[in-house]
Design an enzyme around this catalytic site. Structure first.
Site, PDB file in Angstrom:
ATOM      1  N   ALA A  82       0.835  -1.212   0.000  1.00  0.00           N
ATOM      2  CA  ALA A  82       0.000   0.000   0.000  1.00  0.00           C
ATOM      3  C   ALA A  82       0.863   1.253   0.000  1.00  0.00           C
ATOM      4  O   ALA A  82       0.634   2.180  -0.784  1.00  0.00           O
ATOM      5  CB  ALA A  82      -0.932  -0.010   1.205  1.00  0.00           C
ATOM      6  N   LYS A  91      -2.284 -14.876 -14.589  1.00  0.00           N
ATOM      7  CA  LYS A  91      -3.452 -15.438 -13.919  1.00  0.00           C
ATOM      8  C   LYS A  91      -4.687 -15.179 -14.775  1.00  0.00           C
ATOM      9  O   LYS A  91      -4.982 -14.020 -15.094  1.00  0.00           O
ATOM     10  CB  LYS A  91      -3.597 -14.778 -12.535  1.00  0.00           C
ATOM     11  CG  LYS A  91      -4.875 -15.164 -11.809  1.00  0.00           C
ATOM     12  CD  LYS A  91      -4.977 -14.514 -10.436  1.00  0.00           C
ATOM     13  CE  LYS A  91      -6.343 -14.740  -9.830  1.00  0.00           C
ATOM     14  NZ  LYS A  91      -6.558 -14.036  -8.565  1.00  0.00           N
ATOM     15  N   THR A 102      -8.764  -9.387  -3.772  1.00  0.00           N
ATOM     16  CA  THR A 102      -9.241  -8.030  -4.054  1.00  0.00           C
ATOM     17  C   THR A 102      -8.494  -6.916  -3.293  1.00  0.00           C
ATOM     18  O   THR A 102      -8.742  -5.733  -3.546  1.00  0.00           O
ATOM     19  CB  THR A 102     -10.745  -7.929  -3.704  1.00  0.00           C
ATOM     20  OG1 THR A 102     -10.991  -8.641  -2.493  1.00  0.00           O
ATOM     21  CG2 THR A 102     -11.594  -8.495  -4.808  1.00  0.00           C
TER      22      THR A 102
HETATM   23  P1  FAD Z   1       1.714  -4.114   5.486  1.00  0.00           P
HETATM   24  O1  FAD Z   1       2.291  -4.983   4.452  1.00  0.00           O
HETATM   25  O2  FAD Z   1       1.487  -4.694   6.839  1.00  0.00           O
HETATM   26  O3  FAD Z   1       2.695  -2.878   5.648  1.00  0.00           O
HETATM   27  C1  FAD Z   1       2.654  -2.068   6.788  1.00  0.00           C
HETATM   28  C2  FAD Z   1       3.841  -1.111   6.750  1.00  0.00           C
HETATM   29  O4  FAD Z   1       3.745  -0.242   7.865  1.00  0.00           O
HETATM   30  C3  FAD Z   1       5.195  -1.803   6.824  1.00  0.00           C
HETATM   31  O5  FAD Z   1       6.113  -1.176   5.973  1.00  0.00           O
HETATM   32  C4  FAD Z   1       5.616  -1.552   8.261  1.00  0.00           C
HETATM   33  O6  FAD Z   1       7.018  -1.496   8.404  1.00  0.00           O
HETATM   34  C5  FAD Z   1       4.989  -0.188   8.504  1.00  0.00           C
HETATM   35  N1  FAD Z   1       4.777   0.086   9.919  1.00  0.00           N
HETATM   36  C6  FAD Z   1       3.859  -0.434  10.754  1.00  0.00           C
HETATM   37  N2  FAD Z   1       4.026   0.050  12.000  1.00  0.00           N
HETATM   38  C7  FAD Z   1       5.062   0.911  11.936  1.00  0.00           C
HETATM   39  C8  FAD Z   1       5.727   1.740  12.895  1.00  0.00           C
HETATM   40  N3  FAD Z   1       5.358   1.789  14.184  1.00  0.00           N
HETATM   41  N4  FAD Z   1       6.753   2.488  12.470  1.00  0.00           N
HETATM   42  C9  FAD Z   1       7.166   2.472  11.172  1.00  0.00           C
HETATM   43  N5  FAD Z   1       6.584   1.712  10.231  1.00  0.00           N
HETATM   44  C10 FAD Z   1       5.534   0.941  10.624  1.00  0.00           C
HETATM   45  N6  FAD Z   1      -4.151  -9.126  -1.352  1.00  0.00           N
HETATM   46  C11 FAD Z   1      -4.298  -9.404  -2.660  1.00  0.00           C
HETATM   47  O7  FAD Z   1      -4.560  -8.501  -3.441  1.00  0.00           O
HETATM   48  N7  FAD Z   1      -4.163 -10.682  -3.114  1.00  0.00           N
HETATM   49  C12 FAD Z   1      -3.940 -11.735  -2.290  1.00  0.00           C
HETATM   50  O8  FAD Z   1      -3.791 -12.852  -2.749  1.00  0.00           O
HETATM   51  C13 FAD Z   1      -3.845 -11.472  -0.896  1.00  0.00           C
HETATM   52  N8  FAD Z   1      -3.642 -12.463   0.000  1.00  0.00           N
HETATM   53  C14 FAD Z   1      -3.605 -12.180   1.320  1.00  0.00           C
HETATM   54  C15 FAD Z   1      -3.550 -13.203   2.251  1.00  0.00           C
HETATM   55  C16 FAD Z   1      -3.570 -12.924   3.614  1.00  0.00           C
HETATM   56  C17 FAD Z   1      -3.550 -14.038   4.602  1.00  0.00           C
HETATM   57  C18 FAD Z   1      -3.592 -11.581   4.070  1.00  0.00           C
HETATM   58  C19 FAD Z   1      -3.562 -11.260   5.516  1.00  0.00           C
HETATM   59  C20 FAD Z   1      -3.640 -10.560   3.143  1.00  0.00           C
HETATM   60  C21 FAD Z   1      -3.674 -10.838   1.782  1.00  0.00           C
HETATM   61  N9  FAD Z   1      -3.789  -9.821   0.849  1.00  0.00           N
HETATM   62  C22 FAD Z   1      -3.932 -10.120  -0.466  1.00  0.00           C
HETATM   63  C23 FAD Z   1      -3.751  -8.430   1.273  1.00  0.00           C
HETATM   64  C24 FAD Z   1      -2.382  -7.829   0.980  1.00  0.00           C
HETATM   65  O9  FAD Z   1      -1.392  -8.591   1.615  1.00  0.00           O
HETATM   66  C25 FAD Z   1      -2.331  -6.402   1.465  1.00  0.00           C
HETATM   67  O10 FAD Z   1      -3.408  -5.689   0.936  1.00  0.00           O
HETATM   68  C26 FAD Z   1      -1.091  -5.718   0.991  1.00  0.00           C
HETATM   69  O11 FAD Z   1       0.036  -6.451   1.319  1.00  0.00           O
HETATM   70  C27 FAD Z   1      -0.973  -4.334   1.606  1.00  0.00           C
HETATM   71  O12 FAD Z   1      -0.600  -4.393   2.931  1.00  0.00           O
HETATM   72  P2  FAD Z   1      -0.247  -3.004   3.627  1.00  0.00           P
HETATM   73  O13 FAD Z   1       0.810  -2.339   2.830  1.00  0.00           O
HETATM   74  O14 FAD Z   1      -1.503  -2.278   3.879  1.00  0.00           O
HETATM   75  O15 FAD Z   1       0.315  -3.458   5.056  1.00  0.00           O
END
Ligand code: FAD
Length: 494
Positions: A15, A77, A337
């Protein structure tokens, strides 16, 4: 001239970096972007299956397909194969392709149903190029002049790194460190992040990409989370990687078990696996052993548990903070999604960007659109669980008999009684998606539109045969999926 808006992105998972790259490439001369992430905290590191909208999004932000696929060890895919969902032992594919030819008045499945009633027509699957190509393990981006509708499987960690490199080159300032505290001004807006080394990161607008923690939107701004686990009970997953033991298939697998489901996502060099379950119906140990029993290939990573609550942040935009990614909500990964939702949130943010000081209406619009989008996808995912004849466990009994949202109940009744299906309100899942899942899981309409009877039977028969032949010829002409990857986008740095 007004100074650039100082934009701070908290978090550097998919994200965070996708937001950073999109904004720097398209609004970069109006923004001064800093992204804060912590190697110590890490990312969820899953999220490897996508849907076709990512291709359009990549085009909008200028990502080259071959470069991206090589860097993320990606495969193609064409859909998702669902095993054991309607009943144990069954299997169907929800493909990204168009099925047959529709008319403005009636959908193709209604012509097909008429053909079946007349004793010909074969299987509905025979009319979808992407579906038949997937089953035959064939792939090319196009056949003749027709482009296939496809998405990707990719390495999520490599994707974030790829986007990070490009974002930094384009001018995003990356700060490594842990956010210890969030500071607000008198009006309640966020004014700064305080880092573990004592530095303050000041900003005008803050994007919360801190994942499930929701450090800014939840912990600081106190925006509630609407819990949907009464409909989507899964709250846990265990992920593990295995060696590839066969050529990569051009589809994701979603295999249902008696109290969980399992994903299999083939990359060029390995397979991503995981099991999704609810602690209400399965213990961690049971889930882990179910996953391990159902792997093909040696494991090459330690199994990793993830916990979540399905639902949504009641407001994704609050004050001067916009939540994108897991901080804004999570629907379980059954239809892949989440990354799509990241991209739509970014597009929405770009259209509604708070350049001025009066932002209340922009935020309201953003929140309204986000809610509608999530609710629509939620219904589609619930459909897979609810529409089952399985009665072999309390898990399936729960889903089969539970109350469902009225919007979904209406959709199912319309299809059952009239064969009528329509695209969802946000045009993500088209008629073909709804039809493939409803029919694939055993919901057969009792009546359907009469358009198929307008033609003489011989005309209908000829048209159906022509369509099937066209698709068969196209599939025959396609290369093997693995061969196409090797010529198009072989992985780097394996
Ligand atoms: P994260 O990857 O958790 O990133 C969070 C960020 O915040 C990291 O960089 C971390 O270092 C930072 N952060 C947090 N706290 C702090 C702090 N205190 N100080 C500094 N930095 C901090 N999506 C799909 O589209 N297809 C799929 O097949 C799919 N499969 C999935 C399967 C599972 C089991 C799960 C749980 C999710 C899946 N997703 C899938 C969702 C997908 O993984 C996420 O939408 C995507 O990875 C985005 O995650 P994010 O960046 O929001 O969060």
């Amino acid at each position: 001239m007004k100074a650039k808006t100082k934009l701070v992105i908290a978090g550097g998972g998919t994200a965070g970096w996708l937001t950073a790259y999109s904004l720097v490439t398209r609004l970069g001369n109006l923004l001064d972007i800093t992204l804060v992430e912590s190697d110590q905290v890490g990312t969820v590191g899953v999220g490897e299956a996508t849907i076709p909208t990512l291709r359009t999004f990549h085009r909008l932000i200028g990502i080259d397909e071959r470069e991206f696929m090589a860097a993320t060890h990606a495969t193609f895919k064409l859909g998702i194969m669902f095993d054991n969902w309607g009943q144990r032992g069954d299997s169907y594919i929800h493909s990204f392709g168009e099925i047959g030819q529709r008319s403005w008045m009636a959908e193709f499945h209604e012509f097909w149903m008429e053909a079946r009633a007349q004793g010909f027509g074969g299987s509905l699957d025979d009319y979808c190029l992407e579906l038949k190509a997937a089953k035959a393990n064939k792939f090319a981006t196009q056949v003749g002049k027709k482009s296939l509708n496809f998405a990707y499987h990719m390495n999520a960690t490599a994707y974030a790194l790829y986007l990070r490199e490009k974002s930094e080159q384009a001018g995003v300032n990356r700060v490594e460190g842990r956010i210890e505290q969030v500071i607000n001004n008198q009006s309640g807006d966020i004014s700064a992040l305080i880092m573990d080394d004592g530095n303050n990161i000041y900003g005008d607008v803050f994007i919360d990409c801190t994942g499930f923690r929701g450090l800014l939107i939840g912990k600081n701004l106190d925006v509630d989370y609407e819990d949907w686990s009464h409909w989507l009970a899964a709250d846990s997953a265990i992920a593990v990687q295995t060696e590839a033991v066969e050529a990569p298939r051009p589809y994701t697998r979603a295999i249902a078990h008696s109290a969980a489901w399992q994903w299999r996502i083939p990359l060029q060099n390995r397979v991503g696996n995981g099991i999704v379950y609810s602690s209400q119906f399965l213990s961690d140990d049971e889930a882990r052993s179910c996953l391990m029993r159902n792997l093909s290939g040696e494991t090459i990573s330690e199994p990793r548990k993830l916990q979540f609550t399905t639902g949504r942040r009641k407001k994704a935009w609050q004050k001067n903070c916009i939540a994108i990614g897991l901080s804004s909500g999570f629907l379980e990964p059954l239809e892949s999604t989440s990354i799509h939702l990241i991209t739509t949130a970014i597009l929405r943010l770009m259209k509604l960007f708070p350049f001025g000081s009066n932002t209340a209406l922009l935020a309201e619009q953003f929140n309204r659109e986000t809610k509608l989008e999530l609710e629509t996808i939620r219904d589609f995912i619930i459909l897979h669980y609810h529409l089952t004849q399985r009665n072999d466990s309390p898990f399936w009994d729960h889903y089969r008999t539970m109350d469902i949202p009225e919007s979904l109940a209406h959709r199912m009744a319309m299809f059952r009684e009239n064969g009528y299906a329509w695209p969802d309100d946000v045009s993500l899942f088209r008629v073909d998606s709804w039809v493939q899942v409803m029919m694939g899981q055993g919901l057969t309409p009792t009546q359907y539109h009469g358009a198929g009877r307008v033609l003489p039977v011989s005309g209908l028969k000829q048209q159906m045969a022509n369509l099937r032949k066209l698709i068969d010829n196209s599939v025959t002409s396609l290369p093997e999926h693995g061969d196409f990857i090797q010529s198009y986008c072989p992985a780097q740095n394996l």
